[in-house]
Enzyme design. Structure first.
Site, PDB file in Angstrom:
ATOM      1  N   ARG B 215       0.857  -1.187   0.000  1.00  0.00           N
ATOM      2  CA  ARG B 215       0.000   0.000   0.000  1.00  0.00           C
ATOM      3  C   ARG B 215       0.890   1.233   0.000  1.00  0.00           C
ATOM      4  O   ARG B 215       1.632   1.445   0.963  1.00  0.00           O
ATOM      5  CB  ARG B 215      -0.868   0.040   1.278  1.00  0.00           C
ATOM      6  CG  ARG B 215      -1.722  -1.193   1.500  1.00  0.00           C
ATOM      7  CD  ARG B 215      -3.116  -1.048   0.926  1.00  0.00           C
ATOM      8  NE  ARG B 215      -3.787  -2.335   0.837  1.00  0.00           N
ATOM      9  CZ  ARG B 215      -4.545  -2.877   1.796  1.00  0.00           C
ATOM     10  NH1 ARG B 215      -4.747  -2.212   2.916  1.00  0.00           N
ATOM     11  NH2 ARG B 215      -5.111  -4.050   1.631  1.00  0.00           N
ATOM     12  N   GLU B 217       0.388   4.166   0.734  1.00  0.00           N
ATOM     13  CA  GLU B 217      -0.291   5.266   1.433  1.00  0.00           C
ATOM     14  C   GLU B 217       0.717   6.174   2.122  1.00  0.00           C
ATOM     15  O   GLU B 217       1.624   5.719   2.804  1.00  0.00           O
ATOM     16  CB  GLU B 217      -1.268   4.681   2.469  1.00  0.00           C
ATOM     17  CG  GLU B 217      -2.403   3.930   1.808  1.00  0.00           C
ATOM     18  CD  GLU B 217      -3.233   3.168   2.820  1.00  0.00           C
ATOM     19  OE1 GLU B 217      -2.697   2.803   3.886  1.00  0.00           O
ATOM     20  OE2 GLU B 217      -4.421   2.928   2.533  1.00  0.00           O
ATOM     21  N   ARG B 223      -1.361   3.030  12.737  1.00  0.00           N
ATOM     22  CA  ARG B 223      -2.274   2.097  12.069  1.00  0.00           C
ATOM     23  C   ARG B 223      -1.817   1.720  10.659  1.00  0.00           C
ATOM     24  O   ARG B 223      -2.454   0.914  10.013  1.00  0.00           O
ATOM     25  CB  ARG B 223      -3.694   2.698  11.996  1.00  0.00           C
ATOM     26  CG  ARG B 223      -4.391   2.783  13.351  1.00  0.00           C
ATOM     27  CD  ARG B 223      -5.720   3.517  13.263  1.00  0.00           C
ATOM     28  NE  ARG B 223      -5.523   4.932  12.979  1.00  0.00           N
ATOM     29  CZ  ARG B 223      -5.876   5.541  11.855  1.00  0.00           C
ATOM     30  NH1 ARG B 223      -6.489   4.879  10.900  1.00  0.00           N
ATOM     31  NH2 ARG B 223      -5.631   6.831  11.687  1.00  0.00           N
ATOM     32  N   HIS B 224      -0.750   2.311  10.169  1.00  0.00           N
ATOM     33  CA  HIS B 224      -0.370   2.104   8.770  1.00  0.00           C
ATOM     34  C   HIS B 224       0.927   1.322   8.595  1.00  0.00           C
ATOM     35  O   HIS B 224       1.915   1.563   9.281  1.00  0.00           O
ATOM     36  CB  HIS B 224      -0.212   3.459   8.072  1.00  0.00           C
ATOM     37  CG  HIS B 224      -1.517   4.118   7.766  1.00  0.00           C
ATOM     38  ND1 HIS B 224      -2.125   4.973   8.642  1.00  0.00           N
ATOM     39  CD2 HIS B 224      -2.335   4.025   6.689  1.00  0.00           C
ATOM     40  CE1 HIS B 224      -3.271   5.396   8.119  1.00  0.00           C
ATOM     41  NE2 HIS B 224      -3.429   4.840   6.935  1.00  0.00           N
ATOM     42  N   GLU B 364     -11.817  -2.785  12.735  1.00  0.00           N
ATOM     43  CA  GLU B 364     -12.208  -3.734  11.707  1.00  0.00           C
ATOM     44  C   GLU B 364     -10.976  -4.573  11.381  1.00  0.00           C
ATOM     45  O   GLU B 364      -9.913  -4.036  11.079  1.00  0.00           O
ATOM     46  CB  GLU B 364     -12.684  -2.935  10.478  1.00  0.00           C
ATOM     47  CG  GLU B 364     -12.903  -3.753   9.234  1.00  0.00           C
ATOM     48  CD  GLU B 364     -11.823  -3.499   8.187  1.00  0.00           C
ATOM     49  OE1 GLU B 364     -11.581  -2.340   7.840  1.00  0.00           O
ATOM     50  OE2 GLU B 364     -11.209  -4.481   7.741  1.00  0.00           O
ATOM     51  N   SER B 367     -12.728  -7.629   6.186  1.00  0.00           N
ATOM     52  CA  SER B 367     -13.728  -7.030   5.327  1.00  0.00           C
ATOM     53  C   SER B 367     -14.132  -8.105   4.327  1.00  0.00           C
ATOM     54  O   SER B 367     -13.278  -8.840   3.837  1.00  0.00           O
ATOM     55  CB  SER B 367     -13.095  -5.830   4.621  1.00  0.00           C
ATOM     56  OG  SER B 367     -14.101  -4.989   4.145  1.00  0.00           O
ATOM     57  N   ARG B 415      -2.570  -6.522  11.847  1.00  0.00           N
ATOM     58  CA  ARG B 415      -3.574  -5.889  12.688  1.00  0.00           C
ATOM     59  C   ARG B 415      -4.208  -6.907  13.635  1.00  0.00           C
ATOM     60  O   ARG B 415      -4.452  -6.615  14.801  1.00  0.00           O
ATOM     61  CB  ARG B 415      -4.652  -5.218  11.830  1.00  0.00           C
ATOM     62  CG  ARG B 415      -5.535  -4.299  12.657  1.00  0.00           C
ATOM     63  CD  ARG B 415      -6.655  -3.673  11.862  1.00  0.00           C
ATOM     64  NE  ARG B 415      -6.179  -2.663  10.935  1.00  0.00           N
ATOM     65  CZ  ARG B 415      -6.982  -1.934  10.169  1.00  0.00           C
ATOM     66  NH1 ARG B 415      -8.291  -2.093  10.236  1.00  0.00           N
ATOM     67  NH2 ARG B 415      -6.486  -1.041   9.342  1.00  0.00           N
TER      68      ARG B 415
END
Lengths: 453, 453
Positions: B215, B217, B223-224, B364, B367, B415
């Protein structure tokens, strides 16, 4: 799917009504009857739509290969003379009571089991992977990976997740894909988890990893993939490289037993045979001994060459198969010049390393060695290979703070799968092969391919 | 190491002489005696060097933490008053007969079990991973991955190797790393195996994969991660998304049992508790029901918002923990606008999809959804989301040639590990975390770090 009976379990429901979720493999019309071969993940079964269920028959007549259906049916035992003992479920037949179409399929571009050239096979991979042949290849591949992990867990190895994004100071050697990471800093895609698994010997002693690795090699041959799956291990507290060889030998024996148990059907379908494994230890010779054997037996004098040629590897393997009852041969003691910096030299064989290759059916499938564990010796070796130790400072921490004597191996999953099953091209052992010309579709031609839509 | 006895097996050798391969955890000098805590992959044990073995004592005096040694020793039962019943091997002690140093270690930059700030932890990762805390985290992580695979194999899922190099026409959404592939063609690093696992539903019905995803990002938070491990699955012949939820629930129950069996020591060390699992089904509510509950209980009116805020997820989880005896909560029916193109709409709840999140301890972790399996509906949905179906022609073949109704999930390993063990930062659950500022060492500062060499 509520109330679904899997095809492999139909025998438990003879004379009963069942719900089957399946894909149409073949439809055969016989006058007023329609026969269907239905498949699900557990097997195939023949079903028949009869005129007395007119509605079901009408739907069945509409079906084509790859239609997905839910079928309500009665499981009938076939009369004796109709039993096909050599086929799975050859003694039963589904009498279709109703059919619901869950998904339709366009007409197939080719007969599903036609021999295809490799490019067509890959162009239509979402479809060609559904063929018996491809399903067998990747079922066996999954069992290889499973057996690898299961064996190593039993031997006290811990699994780890190896990073794929690495700094721009990769080991050198294999060509690497580079990309812009953040803030103008470049990163590379890992060609191996080597440095990380060595670091982890200091943590868990014995570690393994299974995962993707990347090679930016500009070759498009039947031996090259630009993305491949490596099965890596590294183990501490070894005496020398022979402990690592013993682990690999144990693994290969375990794999043989496992595949015999899980994959006999797939091997039969592929007309492949399980490896020949000797009762005693795997044949082992030094590179020099191998070269002398080749010279003595074939006249080809390559004694002193730094490596085996592909033809030598093929010859050695067929020699071992014929004379040593083994599809596996270890060759040890490759020269320092040909092995990566972290490989330990053998003080008793000047110029040579405590390294080995494991040859299997004509090719090297495993490369391994004892590694240097002394910090200063490692730095010195880097320098002698023209590498800058400053770029390895993170890795070198593992040695600065003490690491057990250790060694390990890397095993290419696709190549092993290829040789297990006798595939011509290593790309056939990759679900979605990436090479110079292809990422899913051919890179140069993908405009043309969008017309398949 | 020939004749090595593992520390966990010492009890079988009381009063006998053994060879131990180990790392020095601590050295304590008591006048003329030297005590060592030795560790190997199976445990720790106390050893003592006595004056009557002068040579061994001299070597022992030289040892420092992280030295790697081979020790010849006699296994003695401790006298009753010296037994430490609460410690592993607290009832035995090794009497050292001789010590061989296998690797030396520099003085450590900090006490091994000191609390460190996270950047120091990562700067010295090859060393800090050796701490009890870090070894526990990644031992639990390995068990999570193992349990995931074991459960799914038992449920008829096939493992596959997902490609990481993908075409330059990625789904969009998450930011992607791009790089030059060959001949000026660009490629991307996969953000998910989504399209491939759907293709494989057409092949094996039920598939799973564990592997790295990327990712790009531009966030540097707790959290990343820019590289993470995804546990993915996809399953065919479902009735709707609830079949997928049932699979996830089964998995989480299995995981609980597995961790209880394998990882009690690690949970205790981390002062973490196993998840609270309800006797009946996991609590399940639609997004709207969740919002109404939040409004009723807290007064915060977010009914109609397209997603839950992080604070809502935390509130819901603590509500479920307190009132529903569950650390897990399913929230279903997120709006079409917030879910990827392949998500199936629920005709019974206009504007909403057959999708769900699984919340766990405030976030979460999973998903999932039922996917669209009809070719034309899928193309239409792509178009309505502004995507060009022509760029998905390879993927769309799976639908053109018929694919069962299916759905699946993605689960981020780091996570889940974080939340299982109560870690503050997801990066602590990555062996070698990659973020905007770091690949092993800080990117902006790596010149400084080479001085650690």
């Amino acid at each position: 799917m509520k109330g679904r009976t899997l095809i492999a379990e139909l025998h438990e429901s003879i004379d009963k009504e069942v719900t089957v979720g399946a894909v149409v493999d073949v439809r055969r019309d016989h006058g007023k009857l329609v026969f269907l071969d239905l498949r699900d993940r557990t097997g195939v079964v023949q079903a028949v739509a009869l005129p007395n269920h007119a509605e079901a028959l009408a739907v069945a007549q509409e079906l084509r290969p790859e239609y997905v259906v839910r079928v309500e049916a009665k499981v009938n035992k076939r009369p004796e003379r109709m039993v096909k003992a050599d086929q799975p479920n050859g003694d039963i037949e589904l009498e279709i009571l109703s059919v619901t179409i869950l998904a339709r399929a366009s007409e197939l571009p080719f007969d599903k089991d036609t021999a295809l050239n490799i490019d067509t096979n890959f162009d239509y991979r979402p479809l060609t992977l559904r063929r018996d042949r491809e399903r067998a290849i990747f079922a066996v591949q999954a069992e290889i990976v499973h057996a690898y992990r299961e064996y190593l867990r039993g031997e006290g190895f811990s699994e780890f997740q190896a990073p794929k994004i690495v700094g721009d100071d990769a080991e050198g050697g294999a060509e690497v894909f580079r990309f812009e990471y953040f803030n103008d800093r470049m990163a590379s895609l890992a060609t191996s988890p080597q440095l990380y698994k060595q670091i982890l010997v200091g943590v868990y002693e014995r570690v393994f990893s299974t995962g993707t690795m990347f090679r930016a090699e500009r070759h498009s041959t039947s031996r090259h993939l630009n993305e491949l799956t490596m099965l890596d291990l590294e183990m501490g507290f070894i005496d020398d490289h022979r402990d690592v060889m013993a682990a690999m030998e144990g693994l290969m024996r375990y794999l043989n037993t496992h595949l015999q148990k899980t994959s006999a059907r797939e091997f039969a379908l592929m007309e492949a045979t399980l490896p020949l494994v000797p009762e005693g230890q795997f044949p082992t010779m030094t590179l020099k001994e191998a070269q002398e054997l080749i010279k003595k037996e074939t006249g080809a004098d390559k004694v002193g060459a730094p490596d085996l040629d592909p033809e030598d590897e093929r010859w050695l393997c067929s020699y071992a198969n014929e004379h040593l009852q083994s599809d596996y041969v270890f060759v040890t003691h490759y020269p320092t010049s040909k092995r990566p910096f972290y490989t330990m030299d053998d003080p008793e064989v000047p110029g040579m390393t405590k390294s080995f290759d494991l040859l299997f059916r004509g090719v090297e499938i495993v490369s391994g060695s004892q590694r240097i564990h002394d910090h200063d010796a490692l730095v010195q070796k880097m320098e002698s290979k023209g590498l800058d130790p400053a770029k390895f400072s993170f890795y070198l921490q593992a040695f600065k703070y003490g690491i057990p004597p250790h060694g390990g191996t890397g095993l290419g999953l696709e190549r092993l799968t290829q040789k297990m099953l006798g595939l011509e091209n290593v790309k056939e052992a990759s679900l979605f092969p990436r090479d110079m010309n292809r990422i899913d579709l051919l890179l140069a031609k993908d405009t043309a391919h969008t017309s398949d839509l």
